[in-house]
Design an enzyme around this catalytic site. Structure first.
Site: not given
Ligand code: FPP
Length: 255
Positions: A33, A36, A38, A50, A80-82, A195, A201
């Protein structure tokens, strides 16, 4: 949430020297996590976060493999990411595809067996095809099993398991029947759940399998997660007394 992890004040070398290689977790699961945030801190678009996250994925795999951790599961894309904007989803799918193609040779060379868990039929066809190819190509890897949770939800997994049960009488269903119908029934349950980014969470990750997992939360955003953090999580895990609901440390408890 700000977490205090005094072990993270130490250097990677100091921490590595503290890792007991005879009591490694057999299975580490990671909620990656903070990509975003970062990116936002650097005024970059989210997709750059990412992309930086992929570098951390590589580092984490290498560190776990070199230590001898046999199973590593990474939460790469949740159900949920969808709900994220189409642009971000497309970007993530593109990165995933690039990753699966680009890392195939190295996985083969290093004996990494790739698996995937989740509602994989929701993935775009081209991603699914590349995933299948990499899974098939690496199926004989014996050094480490790397599992990507893709289009994954813990509740969905339990629902899918229950639907696939073939029992006549509901009264006959036991825990082992559910376990046997999870997406990866042959994998041991995670001993350690990590995490990043300080959130306390579970986010619908491996709900069934983490029943007795030790949890380690670090403040660092996923792109900054490196070998030092893997060592710190393992040393912290090894300091805990695992009782699995009993009163004395379980026989053969691994930490
Ligand atoms: C959470 O960060 C991360 C993800 C939703 C996806 C994780 C994906 C990668 C590390 C890259 C792709 C992976 C592979 C194995 C190829 P967030 O976007 O939720 O961050 P935020 O909470 O700060 O917004």
């Amino acid at each position: 949430m700000e977490i205090t992890n005094p072990l993270e004040e130490l250097s990677a070398d100091e921490l590595l020297a503290m890792v007991d290689r005879d009591r490694l977790p057999r299975h580490i699961a990671v909620i990656m996590d903070g990509n975003g945030r970062w990116a936002k801190e650097r005024k970059f678009p989210r997709i750059r976060g990412h992309r930086a996250g992929i570098k951390a994925v590589r580092g984490c795999i290498t560190t776990c493999r070199e230590l001898g951790v046999p199973y590593l599961t990474l939460y790469a894309f949740s159900m949920e990411n969808w709900k994220r904007p189409e642009r971000e989803i497309k970007g993530l799918m593109k990165l995933l595809k690039e990753y699966l193609i680009g890392e195939r040779e190295e996985m083969l060379e290093k004996g990494i067996r790739l698996r995937a868990i989740g509602r994989l039929d929701y993935l775009p066809e081209d991603v699914r095809a590349v995933l299948d190819e990499t899974r098939d190509a690496t199926a004989k890897g014996t050094e480490m099993t790397l599992t990507l949770a893709l289009s994954y939800g813990g509740r969905a997994e339990i629902v899918d398991a229950v639907k696939s049960l073939r029992v006549g009488n509901l009264e006959d269903i036991g825990e082992e029947d559910i376990s046997e119908h999870m997406y990866a029934p042959d994998h041991p349950d995670p001993d350690l759940l990590v995490r990043t980014s300080g959130e306390m969470r579970i986010s619908n990750f491996l709900l069934w399998e983490i029943a007795y997992a030790e949890i380690y939360v670090t403040n660092v955003y996923w792109p900054d997660f490196d070998a030092k953090h893997v060592y710190a999580a393992i040393v912290d895990y090894q300091r805990r007394e695992r009782r699995f609901g009993g009163v004395t440390p379980a026989v053969g408890a691994r930490g």
